[in-house]
Design an enzyme around this catalytic site. Sequence first.
Site, PDB file in Angstrom:
ATOM      1  N   CYS A 114       0.854  -1.184   0.000  1.00 52.22           N
ATOM      2  CA  CYS A 114       0.000   0.000   0.000  1.00 52.22           C
ATOM      3  C   CYS A 114       0.892   1.238   0.000  1.00 52.22           C
ATOM      4  O   CYS A 114       1.772   1.359   0.849  1.00 52.22           O
ATOM      5  CB  CYS A 114      -0.875  -0.012   1.260  1.00 52.22           C
ATOM      6  SG  CYS A 114      -1.538   1.616   1.656  1.00 52.22           S
ATOM      7  N   GLU A 149       8.791   0.638 -11.984  1.00 53.05           N
ATOM      8  CA  GLU A 149       7.478   0.738 -12.632  1.00 53.05           C
ATOM      9  C   GLU A 149       6.349   0.966 -11.626  1.00 53.05           C
ATOM     10  O   GLU A 149       5.445   0.133 -11.480  1.00 53.05           O
ATOM     11  CB  GLU A 149       7.198  -0.512 -13.468  1.00 53.05           C
ATOM     12  CG  GLU A 149       8.102  -0.633 -14.669  1.00 53.05           C
ATOM     13  CD  GLU A 149       7.678  -1.738 -15.633  1.00 53.05           C
ATOM     14  OE1 GLU A 149       6.968  -2.653 -15.216  1.00 53.05           O
ATOM     15  OE2 GLU A 149       8.068  -1.665 -16.800  1.00 53.05           O
ATOM     16  N   CYS A 157      -5.043   1.569  -4.085  1.00 53.61           N
ATOM     17  CA  CYS A 157      -5.316   0.823  -2.860  1.00 53.61           C
ATOM     18  C   CYS A 157      -6.511   1.486  -2.176  1.00 53.61           C
ATOM     19  O   CYS A 157      -6.677   2.709  -2.251  1.00 53.61           O
ATOM     20  CB  CYS A 157      -4.082   0.859  -1.969  1.00 53.61           C
ATOM     21  SG  CYS A 157      -4.339   0.022  -0.393  1.00 53.61           S
ATOM     22  N   CYS A 159      -7.496   0.784   1.195  1.00 56.24           N
ATOM     23  CA  CYS A 159      -7.456   0.391   2.601  1.00 56.24           C
ATOM     24  C   CYS A 159      -7.786   1.576   3.525  1.00 56.24           C
ATOM     25  O   CYS A 159      -7.947   2.709   3.065  1.00 56.24           O
ATOM     26  CB  CYS A 159      -6.083  -0.185   2.950  1.00 56.24           C
ATOM     27  SG  CYS A 159      -4.815   1.059   3.158  1.00 56.24           S
ATOM     28  N   GLU A 305      14.200  -0.429 -20.319  1.00 57.21           N
ATOM     29  CA  GLU A 305      13.976  -1.863 -20.551  1.00 57.21           C
ATOM     30  C   GLU A 305      13.353  -2.053 -21.919  1.00 57.21           C
ATOM     31  O   GLU A 305      12.458  -1.306 -22.311  1.00 57.21           O
ATOM     32  CB  GLU A 305      12.970  -2.438 -19.534  1.00 57.21           C
ATOM     33  CG  GLU A 305      13.439  -2.554 -18.121  1.00 57.21           C
ATOM     34  CD  GLU A 305      12.338  -3.155 -17.232  1.00 57.21           C
ATOM     35  OE1 GLU A 305      11.442  -3.851 -17.748  1.00 57.21           O
ATOM     36  OE2 GLU A 305      12.368  -2.898 -16.025  1.00 57.21           O
ATOM     37  N   TRP A 313       4.624 -12.439 -20.854  1.00 59.29           N
ATOM     38  CA  TRP A 313       3.371 -12.065 -20.189  1.00 59.29           C
ATOM     39  C   TRP A 313       2.207 -11.819 -21.128  1.00 59.29           C
ATOM     40  O   TRP A 313       1.148 -11.399 -20.705  1.00 59.29           O
ATOM     41  CB  TRP A 313       3.597 -10.863 -19.270  1.00 59.29           C
ATOM     42  CG  TRP A 313       4.506  -9.797 -19.811  1.00 59.29           C
ATOM     43  CD1 TRP A 313       5.845  -9.652 -19.555  1.00 59.29           C
ATOM     44  CD2 TRP A 313       4.162  -8.737 -20.715  1.00 59.29           C
ATOM     45  NE1 TRP A 313       6.351  -8.567 -20.237  1.00 59.29           N
ATOM     46  CE2 TRP A 313       5.349  -7.993 -20.950  1.00 59.29           C
ATOM     47  CE3 TRP A 313       2.989  -8.341 -21.348  1.00 59.29           C
ATOM     48  CZ2 TRP A 313       5.389  -6.878 -21.786  1.00 59.29           C
ATOM     49  CZ3 TRP A 313       3.029  -7.237 -22.180  1.00 59.29           C
ATOM     50  CH2 TRP A 313       4.214  -6.516 -22.396  1.00 59.29           C
ATOM     51  N   GLU A 353       9.596 -15.347 -14.655  1.00 61.57           N
ATOM     52  CA  GLU A 353      10.086 -14.764 -15.906  1.00 61.57           C
ATOM     53  C   GLU A 353      11.108 -15.644 -16.614  1.00 61.57           C
ATOM     54  O   GLU A 353      11.884 -15.156 -17.431  1.00 61.57           O
ATOM     55  CB  GLU A 353      10.634 -13.364 -15.627  1.00 61.57           C
ATOM     56  CG  GLU A 353       9.511 -12.458 -15.157  1.00 61.57           C
ATOM     57  CD  GLU A 353       9.897 -11.009 -14.953  1.00 61.57           C
ATOM     58  OE1 GLU A 353       9.118 -10.131 -15.328  1.00 61.57           O
ATOM     59  OE2 GLU A 353      10.978 -10.780 -14.384  1.00 61.57           O
ATOM     60  N   PHE A 355      10.791 -17.682 -18.934  1.00 60.69           N
ATOM     61  CA  PHE A 355      10.645 -17.758 -20.389  1.00 60.69           C
ATOM     62  C   PHE A 355      10.614 -16.382 -21.049  1.00 60.69           C
ATOM     63  O   PHE A 355      10.166 -16.233 -22.174  1.00 60.69           O
ATOM     64  CB  PHE A 355       9.412 -18.592 -20.759  1.00 60.69           C
ATOM     65  CG  PHE A 355       9.563 -20.026 -20.320  1.00 60.69           C
ATOM     66  CD1 PHE A 355      10.631 -20.798 -20.782  1.00 60.69           C
ATOM     67  CD2 PHE A 355       8.689 -20.589 -19.407  1.00 60.69           C
ATOM     68  CE1 PHE A 355      10.809 -22.109 -20.357  1.00 60.69           C
ATOM     69  CE2 PHE A 355       8.859 -21.895 -18.972  1.00 60.69           C
ATOM     70  CZ  PHE A 355       9.923 -22.667 -19.441  1.00 60.69           C
TER      71      PHE A 355
HETATM   72  C1  GLA Z   1       8.723  -4.922 -16.469  1.00 61.29           C
HETATM   73  C2  GLA Z   1       9.559  -4.985 -15.210  1.00 61.29           C
HETATM   74  C3  GLA Z   1      10.680  -5.966 -15.281  1.00 61.29           C
HETATM   75  C4  GLA Z   1      10.251  -7.231 -15.958  1.00 61.29           C
HETATM   76  C5  GLA Z   1       9.727  -6.892 -17.333  1.00 61.29           C
HETATM   77  C6  GLA Z   1       9.350  -8.097 -18.150  1.00 61.29           C
HETATM   78  O1  GLA Z   1       9.141  -4.002 -17.375  1.00 61.29           O
HETATM   79  O2  GLA Z   1      10.069  -3.727 -14.860  1.00 61.29           O
HETATM   80  O3  GLA Z   1      11.098  -6.245 -13.959  1.00 61.29           O
HETATM   81  O4  GLA Z   1       9.264  -7.846 -15.216  1.00 61.29           O
HETATM   82  O5  GLA Z   1       8.583  -6.112 -17.180  1.00 61.29           O
HETATM   83  O6  GLA Z   1       8.895  -7.734 -19.430  1.00 61.29           O
HETATM   84 ZN    ZN Z   2      -3.756   1.524   1.126  1.00 64.06          ZN
END
Ligand code: GLA
Ligand code: ZN
Length: 673
Positions: A114, A149, A157, A159, A305, A313, A353, A355
Amino acid sequence: MISSKLPKILYGGDYNPEQWPENLWLEDMKLMKQAGVNLVSIGIFSWALLQPNEETYNFEWLDRLLNLLAENHIYADLATATAAQPAWLSQYSDVLPVDVKVNKISYGSRQSYCPNSPTYRRLGQQLVRSLAERYKNHSALAMWHINNEYACHIQSCYCENCAQAFRSWLQKKYETVEKVNEAWGTNFWSQHYYDWSEIIPPRATSTFPNPSQVLDYRRFMSDSLLDCYLGEYGILKSITPDIPVTTNFMGDFKPLNYFEWAKHIDVVSWDSYPNPEPNYHPSWAAFNHDLMRGLKKGQPFILMEQATNNVNWRPTNTNKRPGVMPLWSYQAMAHGADGIMFFQWRQSLKGAEKFHSAMITHTGDDQSRVYREVSKLGAELGSLNEIIDSRVPSEVAILFDYENWWAVEYDQRPSENLKYLEQIRNFYNPLFALNIPVDILPVDADLTRYKLVIAPLLYMVKPGVKENLENYVANGGTFITTFFSGIVDETDGVFPGGYPGPLAALLGISIEEFDALEPHLENNIELIEKIEEAESQYRCELWCDVVKLHGAKGLANFTQDYYAGYPALTENHFGKGKAYYLATQPDQSFFKKFIKHLCQLNQIKTPLEAPAGVEVLARNQCEQAFLFVLNHNQYPVSVALPVSLQYQNLISKKTITGQLTLEAKEAAILCNS
Ligand code: GLA
Ligand code: ZN
């Protein structure tokens, strides 16, 4: 430059060596150097290892890692590790987040906290202070990476701590409960509040919650996470004032008001994961790069990234074909990136992760297609340092507003098919196809240097925006907006007196009513005056306004329904400039023709004419221009260059005159020699 320690194009990725035996770390160093890696993000998910319990830290492994990096002249983008708290910390009653139905969300994954938990903040900040004190003079430390991120998994949240914090946030903003009632229009549905304690987050309820409350809660959540960030930022700046701080953003990500956030970060970085499936269009990443570049007024950013190959995913995680990863890396650079990084260095053997692709694949060595591409790109980037700090010059701006996005997509609106990003892309994509650079800016930006400013779906007009737009147009600017603009103020309350509210004078029109079209229905618009190369009729869908002219002139009319013959596109002379209003969503061919027409009228040009599927963008540095030419096609192309000039291709190192030939997916950076 982004980091004074590192006057180079940054190159590397997330490095999670704690997932591997230490005897592999030396091998990592060798392979990193071989691949041209100069920066790695470390410790992002290491809190549990760094702190076995509340009283004890375990920094020894991180000492060894940082020393090893320093010995190998690889710099660290050192994370504050607060993105995923250890299980022992989740035992505190205030730490885990609560969803809209007031169910606690468990630990056992990541980023499950939170933002208003006092325990999370206290222990997180203690860790950050300890890290900063311990490593403040470490030669490997080049950058701080706060959290990871923000809001990626838990966007809100609900709560009790958040309820309490929400009340304090509202008290600061409105001072009295009465003013909250006024702002939220609580005489509707008997929602009046008599005491602060009655006000709660917009939790799951019988039917639609109060839209103004929902909007304020979104603002509050963005601010709550920003407070988490600022708590860490303040500590880092007080201990290491000269080390730049970033946190990785996510492009066109709705929950956080990145324009507000960017005021408090030293360098913008973001994570780009285009889906490399056959129908993917490169304008998606282009727009996101432009949005991220716009956050700090055009300052270079880091692609923090991207995937070397597949992700893990999506329902189906297809591979990036050979050549795609380097091409998209150069695309990021063309749009203003001074750093190209990946998630992650070495592909995990365990965990969710395993894969997901990486720079070192499950083969574990340098014998993979991916590693060959990674090291070839690393070598090329190593010779491109002169591009650092150059800027993308744009004469076109698209205005983008997070609060407007939040408000316009509230459940109860005239059409659920009204999507803010789609309306933005209706204008962005034709500009992209014409290779005309675009800045994405907040609504209060200084617009003076732009020849064309577009604000699609400017539903919410906040204080000062009308004046900003009127000044811009009065001084000779060209402005376009669309249907469902000028509707509400910053509380999401409709402007009295009809639409388009404060934009009426600028646009010279009034909107008597609007009509949301069922998805299978359409209308047509017919141009009154011919536009060069354009057909006279276009299909339109989604929405039709019933427009009345008050000084503006109609450029196109609807052809059907009870508003047949009423304007669908208008132009208003305002001071020295012009303001256009588009009262519907015509098909793509209209946008292409109309945008091209306005660019011609305003002498807005591409840096280089190129065949379809070839992206061109310039980055300028003093007198020097770097011309990026990116062939997104599956086939080779030739691009004609100005005859009198000789160019150097900084990637292939060849001298080029007359004609540039590019293989499928090849990129060139041309420099006038
Ligand atoms: C996000 C996260 C990373 C990883 C990638 C996978 O960008 O910041 O830690 O999980 O996704 O695509
Ligand atoms: Zn909260």
